[in-house]
Design a protein around this motif. Structure first.
Motif, PDB file in Angstrom:
ATOM      1  N   THR A   1     -40.244 -13.002  49.578  1.00 43.72           N
ATOM      2  CA  THR A   1     -39.502 -14.676  49.558  1.00 43.72           C
ATOM      3  C   THR A   1     -39.995 -15.249  51.160  1.00 43.72           C
TER       4      THR A   1
ATOM      5  N   TYR B   1     -33.350 -19.396  40.128  1.00 48.08           N
ATOM      6  CA  TYR B   1     -33.644 -18.948  41.481  1.00 48.08           C
ATOM      7  C   TYR B   1     -32.394 -19.033  42.543  1.00 48.08           C
TER       8      TYR B   1
ATOM      9  N   THR C   1     -34.692 -16.957  47.584  1.00 47.48           N
ATOM     10  CA  THR C   1     -33.667 -15.962  47.168  1.00 47.48           C
ATOM     11  C   THR C   1     -32.612 -16.620  47.693  1.00 47.48           C
TER      12      THR C   1
ATOM     13  N   SER D   1     -35.590 -18.980  35.090  1.00 51.91           N
ATOM     14  CA  SER D   1     -34.891 -18.410  36.556  1.00 51.91           C
ATOM     15  C   SER D   1     -34.083 -19.453  37.077  1.00 51.91           C
TER      16      SER D   1
ATOM     17  N   THR E   1     -36.545 -13.950  37.173  1.00 49.36           N
ATOM     18  CA  THR E   1     -36.799 -14.281  38.679  1.00 49.36           C
ATOM     19  C   THR E   1     -38.146 -15.330  38.616  1.00 49.36           C
ATOM     20  N   SER E   2     -38.563 -15.543  37.598  1.00 46.91           N
ATOM     21  CA  SER E   2     -39.656 -16.579  37.540  1.00 46.91           C
ATOM     22  C   SER E   2     -39.551 -17.367  36.261  1.00 46.91           C
TER      23      SER E   2
ATOM     24  N   THR F   1     -36.959 -13.687  43.842  1.00 46.25           N
ATOM     25  CA  THR F   1     -37.196 -14.653  43.208  1.00 46.25           C
ATOM     26  C   THR F   1     -38.636 -15.067  43.521  1.00 46.25           C
TER      27      THR F   1
ATOM     28  N   ASN G   1     -41.204 -19.680  48.115  1.00 47.24           N
ATOM     29  CA  ASN G   1     -40.413 -18.709  47.578  1.00 47.24           C
ATOM     30  C   ASN G   1     -38.784 -18.369  48.249  1.00 47.24           C
TER      31      ASN G   1
END
Length: 625
Positions: A270, A200, A238, A198, A193-194, A229, A236
């Motif tokens: 997010t 994203y 998702t 990722s 998630t980073s 994410t 941020n």
């Protein structure tokens, strides 16, 4: 072991095989030769080579047999086809397989035809077996794949070309960190998630870049509890879509269709959640996105705390530059929202930010089950720092309000900040007249835009009736006007290209030198897998024709496009057939005639074929009468 008996046994088997070959040879000698097979399109003929898929020893994915033809929606033909160019009768092209070409090229693509193939495909992209996540490689889905009761593994990154051939990925269920996983060369692990690993986003393809995906059906997807994410594109994010989580690059999605559910109750940190029936988000500073003949029926529930819920029937969040082209699409969205500061939802696109929009021919509906409506509109949720270049021929309805409360209609573009209208290509915008508060302009009038010349209808049924008339008169080669309205699941999509074959049925006679009609209407449309007419047909003229032609030693076996008669007849339309084609009746001996007049009583203890007292036997050529 008795060597003499063994030799005798093998000798008799060999004699049997040779005898059968002689019999088949006699049959072949009766066939008409030197007759060309008619072309299907300008690019060349589709022959009747059977679709045989052989596993490739190196990569494990399938490989078509040499000479097989497959088809795809061709983005290079779209503009002329949409314009009704007489020299462009199809928006489809043919590829004839050449296995001498390099593996993964358009003429020798990787073939996916099973759950195991799909898993291998996803693994190969991540473990480096297919370099750069499929960049400049071609993949073909050769059969429907049903994941009911089986684990579906999403593709983390995809940079190639994927031809669906009109086939389906069915019953995709992915839930939480245990489901959103990828192959890390050793085992399945949670999708990061980073960091650069990722994507994203979440979907069949979690992130795409410079891809073409066409003729693919996503049926009954169920995506739940997507992990949060980290920072993506300075925010941020998702993002989740039925087909693609994040489109990042010059991507084209052609004749793709989806139906399914996106659900989350996670409390996200997010800033934005881009959720869409096909794409969660599109983002790139310069690359365009093209969507053509796409449709979706999606239910999105996001009872999750975040700054902004962005929902779109086609695309959730379109931001950060580039041109956005949406042609001939349809979508229905049911949006369930709670615990959110701000929303931007619409039947087409949630938000268009810092992009130039070119949108022509859209029909859709959005139903928002929420009292949080600021930023929602039936056509576009919001524009922000965007350019409206073309917006034409759109028919939309939007309603909002609590699921069990009073529903009010709203229309058009709800919120618009720093919007430039480039030119006058804003025409034929149709909406159901808002009731209650008029949300046509915006929640803050100083930010809103009114699309001049729009038409308001009192009822949705009246608007849809006009939509059917308009598209039936102007874009009938693309739109099935009768399917406008109601559900837009893939089988009811008004813009789905079924890769149809328009068939003329004929019977050959005079040793194949002439042909005659068989009592069926010419140009009838069929798609791969459809049952072709036979002696059970309800077309009286055809059954009469068959009964007239049939005799004690002559029965109808099926159809072929191969005048030489060298191919097996088929009773359902095989894959790879579309456009204007001619099929020919195939005739043969009935089993009763064979049983009564030809004794194939040869066994391992026989060394010859015995016949009854019939003095002569006539072997009728396939494909002629």
């Amino acid at each position: 072991m008795n060597l003499a008996k063994s030799k005798s046994k093998y000798l008799k088997c060999a004699i049997f095989i040779i005898s059968v070959c002689i019999l088949l040879g006699a049959l072949s000698a009766c066939l008409p030769f030197n007759i060309s097979i008619p072309d299907k399109l300008e690019e060349g003929a589709i022959d009747n080579t059977a679709m045989i898929i052989t596993p490739n020893a190196t990569d494990g994915l399938g490989e078509f047999n040499n000479g097989y033809s497959y088809i795809y929606t061709d983005k290079d033909l779209i503009d002329k086809y949409r314009a009704g160019d007489a020299k462009t009768p199809y928006d489809l092209s043919i590829v004839k397989v050449d296995t001498s070409q390099a593996r993964g090229t358009q003429k020798n693509p990787y073939v996916i035809a099973s759950v195991d193939d799909w898993d291998r495909f996803a693994k190969n992209l991540d473990d480096g077996s297919i370099p750069s996540y499929g960049s400049e490689k071609y993949f073909v889905l050769a059969k429907d794949i049903d994941f009911d009761g089986k684990t579906f593994h999403p593709v983390r990154f995809f940079n190639g070309t994927f031809y669906g051939m009109g086939h389906k990925l069915k019953n995709l269920s992915v839930n939480g960190t245990a489901g959103w996983v990828y192959w890390n060369n050793t085992a399945y692990a949670q999708i990061p998630t980073s960091g650069t690993s990722s994507p994203y986003g979440y979907g069949v393809f979690c992130r795409t870049s410079n891809v073409t995906v066409c003729d693919l059906i996503i049926e009954n997807f169920d995506y739940q509890q997507m992990p949060s994410t980290a920072v993506f594109n300075s925010r941020n994010e998702t993002n989740t879509g039925g087909l693609v989580g994040v489109s990042w690059g010059e991507d084209a999605f052609l004749n793709c269709h989806s139906v399914g559910v996106i659900y989350s109750s996670i409390t996200y940190s997010t800033f934005h959640m881009g959720l869409g029936g096909l794409l969660g988000a599109h983002s790139n500073t310069s690359s365009p996105l093209l969507m053509y003949r796409c449709s979706s029926e999606v239910n999105i529930t996001a009872n999750s705390k975040s700054h902004c819920q962005i929902h779109g029937g086609l695309v959730g969040d379109a931001f950060s530059g580039g041109n956005l082209y949406i042609y001939d699409c349809a979508a229905n969205l049911t949006s369930n929202i709670d615990l959110c500061f701000h929303t931007a939802c619409s039947a087409a696109i949630g938000i268009v930010q810092k992009q130039s929009l070119f949108m022509e021919n859209f029909v859709g509906q959005i139903d928002v089950n929420s009292t949080i409506v600021a930023g929602s509109g039936s056509l576009i949720g919001a524009y922000m720092d965007a350019i409206v270049s073309t917006l034409e021929n759109c028919y939309v309805e939007g309603t909002y309000g609590a699921a069990t409360g009073t529903k009010y209609a709203y229309a058009g573009v709800c919120a618009a900040v720093q919007v430039t209208v480039n030119g006058s290509n804003i025409n034929n915008i149709n909406v159901v007249k808002p009731t209650g508060v008029n949300y046509w302009t915006s929640y803050a009038s100083s930010y809103g835009i009114r699309l001049s010349g729009h038409r308001e209808y009192a009822t949705n049924s009246t608007m849809l009736a006009d939509a059917k008339t308009f598209f039936g008169n102007n874009y009938s080669q693309i739109w099935d006007a009768d399917k406008i309205g109601g559900s837009y699941d893939p089988d009811n999509s008004p813009v789905r290209n079924y890769l149809m074959a328009f068939i003329d049925f004929r019977n050959l006679n005079n040793s194949g030198n002439s042909e005659e009609k068989v009592g069926l209407d010419d140009g009838e449309p069929y798609i791969a897998g459809d049952k072709l007419p036979d002696n059970t047909s309800d077309v009286t003229a055809f059954t009469t024709y068959l009964n007239t032609k049939a005799s004690a030693n002559h029965v109808f076996l099926g159809w072929t496009d191969d005048k030489t008669g060298a191919s097996e007849p088929f009773t359902t339309l095989p894959s790879g057939y579309f456009g204007e084609i001619t099929l020919y009746a195939v005739w043969g001996l009935p089993q009763s005639y064979v049983t009564n007049n030809i004794k194939t009583s040869i066994t391992s203890d026989k060394d010859k074929i015995e016949y009854d007292s019939v003095e002569s036997i006539t072997l009728t050529a396939l494909g002629t009468h």
